[in-house]
Design an enzyme around this catalytic site. Structure first.
Site, mmCIF file in Angstrom:
data_model
loop_
_atom_site.group_PDB
_atom_site.id
_atom_site.type_symbol
_atom_site.label_atom_id
_atom_site.label_comp_id
_atom_site.label_asym_id
_atom_site.label_seq_id
_atom_site.Cartn_x
_atom_site.Cartn_y
_atom_site.Cartn_z
ATOM 1 N N ASP A 295 10.987 -6.270 -34.591
ATOM 2 C CA ASP A 295 11.227 -6.225 -35.812
ATOM 3 C C ASP A 295 10.197 -6.908 -36.413
ATOM 4 O O ASP A 295 9.733 -7.940 -36.002
ATOM 5 C CB ASP A 295 12.806 -7.160 -36.031
ATOM 6 C CG ASP A 295 13.084 -7.087 -37.381
ATOM 7 O OD1 ASP A 295 13.452 -5.859 -37.843
ATOM 8 O OD2 ASP A 295 13.011 -8.012 -37.836
ATOM 9 N N GLU B 232 8.031 -2.513 -35.699
ATOM 10 C CA GLU B 232 7.764 -1.813 -37.201
ATOM 11 C C GLU B 232 6.340 -2.725 -37.708
ATOM 12 O O GLU B 232 6.231 -3.959 -37.573
ATOM 13 C CB GLU B 232 8.688 -2.921 -38.245
ATOM 14 C CG GLU B 232 10.206 -2.106 -37.947
ATOM 15 C CD GLU B 232 11.172 -3.084 -39.081
ATOM 16 O OE1 GLU B 232 12.063 -2.494 -39.660
ATOM 17 O OE2 GLU B 232 11.043 -4.162 -38.907
#
Ligand code: CA
Length: 671
Positions: A350, A379
């Site tokens: 993340d 990400e």
């Protein structure tokens, strides 16, 4: 993530905001002695139970022993002794204290801080407030020693299915007994009332290769002592990084049960040939001063502003400092622990760009030594600015500085369906012109290609990937509107059949593109989230997948099944180098100013060892039929007008002019 982040991230990625430099406040942390031994916090051996807490600036430290995970007084308090050279505090007792619980407490700046289970608790009591001493050998399911995930030769062979435990099983139509639990995916033979397969049988039928489970470490927001309240959360609020979340177990009061049940889930998926990827959120913690990091080594694990306040690249109140040795070691050792103890096959980071590229390279390298099939991606952006210099961040744009790490392509995501920040915005697949070149960036997996003009790219202006193995292509994920809701909003006024057609086209683009395809659970049955974007804490009534849709939209499911089968049978869609893509993927010349929403290309030369000599792929994202000229030859029809047959048995054509219905894909193949 639980907040709206990408707009800022996109700006940051483009480098229009200057990063603030590391603060003087943080400079001191570099001088802390570090300790990377494997005996951090708890070891049980024949000589007894041993603790080693890293806390270089503590003035004193103790271990509190409890009989229970919650409530009651310590049965014993043990003083710890300090080792100046590595900043750790140790204590030992001669007994093996299996079944007991413990907390650490340190004295800092003259005050005793609150109790903490530490940062390395591998088993915890209810709500994760106390660490538990358990015998891990006793948590292994039968046959665990031979358990293995699927072997992955190239990461472009992976097909990712992103799911939340509750979404998959909470709806009554799932027919699953252990709803919302790890065990849900261990149940064979579950069906909807009308007999459609659900759960793990559904995953097998769909043909994905890996599930990506939303955060499953112990997180903060769900009260494990009150599960009857059925509180829902995505879990992007980490508490204990190295223990499973209690609310997904059938008994959060028992520290062993959650460990055992998570392993049973992994084993069941592995037995079905499916890999398990964990969503990991090392970039921030749920709490600031009250986090386990802060209660063991105050200040150290985070980045700060000049005035000592927490910097906040996560948008959640703080950001961790992977650029500091002890934090980098922590991340690396934590994922290695999950790979070793739980046989996890991949990690999705993340807000990965909060971490530095050096840390991500260590993560990928050391995981590869455990299991070369482990897939690492994340990400490639942050949610806010960070003191970490942009060139050091694990950004999408820096992916070529990382080996064996992939990033999500927001290029293809936003270009195909329309921008995520504007529900009504359309994309290439729903009739908006001008996005063709950005879609092509996704098709070639952001690698350098002689026919792709990156200056026309919407989110990226250069070929940032050296290899297709660096790119994860997707149309939607847990964040933002589900694909179904996005289509319902942006295609308002058009019949549902158009939305269904556009969904098929959008996923056909993802599944035929180079790179690794990734899909959000339930979209194969046209699942929605009732129009809610940020559903991270919304009830099951919003988030749970209604499996009755599998009957209602059976044609949609069959199409998705066709997509996975086609991709798995044809390596041309899974090339492994930028050179191969540049050589074998040839776009047909189409003037997008005259015929927008039309892309046509060939995969030639038995690309990547494919049995088909040439595959023709054409996308019509317009609301009107469009015609393309297909070269003369003996073509098998693989996909046409919303139908797909991976074997190419939809018919044959000799080429010439062919018409595609609105929002549809045409795929042809020549032996
Ligand atoms: Ca929890």
């Amino acid at each position: 993530m639980k907040i709206k982040t990408m707009a800022i991230a996109t700006i940051l990625a483009a480098g229009t905001l200057a990063a603030t430099a590391q603060s003087n406040f943080d400079a001191k942390f570099k001088e802390y002695p570090t300790y990377s031994g494997e005996d951090l916090e708890l070891t049980v051996d024949s000589k007894g139970t041993h603790w080693r807490l890293w806390s270089p600036k503590a003035q004193d430290a103790i271990v509190n022993i409890y009989n229970q995970g919650k409530g009651g007084n310590p049965v014993k308090t043990i003083p710890m002794s300090f080792h100046k050279d590595n900043g750790t505090w140790t204590a030992s007792v001669p007994e093996q204290l299996y079944g007991k619980f413990y907390t650490f407490q340190i004295k800092f700046d003259g005050k005793w801080l609150n109790e903490t289970p530490g940062v390395w608790a591998k088993a915890v009591g209810v709500n994760g407030k106390r660490a538990a001493i358990i015998d891990f050998a006793k948590t292994n399911p039968e046959g665990w020693e031979n358990d293995k995930g699927p072997k992955v030769d190239n990461f472009t062979d992976v097909i990712v299915y992103e799911m939340h435990h509750r979404d998959m099983s909470m709806h009554p139509s799932s027919g699953i007994t252990n709803k919302g639990k790890f065990l849900a995916l261990t149940e064979d033979g579950t069906t909807t009332p009308s007999g459609e397969k659900t759960g793990i049988d559904h995953l097998k039928e769909l043909g994905i290769t890996h599930v990506h489970i939303l955060p499953s470490y112990d997180y903060n927001s769900v009260d494990e002592a009150n599960l009857q309240k059925n509180v829902y959360n995505w879990g992007y609020d980490p508490q204990n990084y190295n223990a499973p979340e209690g609310s997904y177990s059938t008994n959060p009061e028992s520290p062993e049960v959650r460990v055992k049940e998570m392993k049973e889930m992994v084993k069941a998926l592995h037995d079905a040939g499916i890999g398990v990827i964990m969503d990991v959120v090392y970039n921030h913690t749920a709490e600031n001063d009250g986090s386990n990091f802060s209660l063991t080594a105050p200040g150290y694990y985070y980045r700060h502003r000049e005035d000592g306040s927490y910097s906040d690249a996560s948008g959640c109140g703080n950001e961790t400092a992977s650029d500091l040795q002890q934090m980098q070691d922590y991340i690396v050792n934590s994922v290695k622990y999950w790979a070793d103890e739980y046989h996890i096959d991949g990690f999705r980071f993340d807000l990965m760009a909060i971490h530095d590229t050096e840390t991500m390279n260590r993560v990928a390298k050391e995981l590869k030594e455990i299991n070369p099939s482990i897939f690492v991606y994340g990400e490639g952006w942050t949610a806010g600015d960070s003191p970490l210099a942009p060139e050091r961040r694990a950004l999408k744009e820096n992916v070529s500085k990382m080996e064996n790490v992939a990033v999500f392509s927001d290029d293809i995501r936003d270009a195909v369906k329309g921008h995520y920040t504007d529900s009504s915005d359309r994309g290439f697949a729903t009739g908006k012109p001008g996005l063709e070149e950005t879609v092509k960036i996704g098709i070639v997996a952001a690698t350098a290609h002689p026919q792709v003009d990156y200056s026309k790219g919407n989110n990226s202006k250069f070929a940032y990937a050296d290899s297709p193995e660096m790119i994860v292509n997707y149309i939607s994920c847990h964040d933002d509107l589900s694909l179904t809701d996005k289509l319902k909003e942006s295609m308002k006024g058009e019949p549902e059949e158009n939305q269904l057609a556009a969904a098929k086209l959008a996923q056909t683009i993802i599944f035929t593109s180079q790179g690794t395809p990734f899909m959000f659970a339930g979209e194969e049955v046209f699942r929605n989230k009732k129009g809610v974007h940020n559903s991270y804490n919304r009830p099951d009534s919003i988030n749970a997948i209604d499996w009755g849709n599998k009957t209602k939209y059976h044609d949609q499911f069959e199409y998705y099944k066709g997509l996975t089968a086609l991709r798995k049978a044809h390596p041309a869609f899974r090339m492994t180098s930028a050179e191969d893509i540049a050589k074998n993927l040839v776009f047909d010349k189409i003037d997008s100013s005259k015929t927008p929403n039309l892309i046509s290309y060939s995969l030639k030369n038995h690309a990547n060892g494919d049995s088909w000599k040439e595959i023709k792929v054409v996308f019509n994202g317009a609301s009107e039929p469009q015609t393309v000229k297909i070269a003369k030859g003996n073509w098998k029809i693989v996909a046409l007008d919303g139908k797909i047959d991976p074997e190419g048995n939809l018919g044959q054509t000799k080429g010439g002019m062919m018409t595609l219905s609105p929002y549809s894909a045409l795929i042809l193949a020549q032996e």
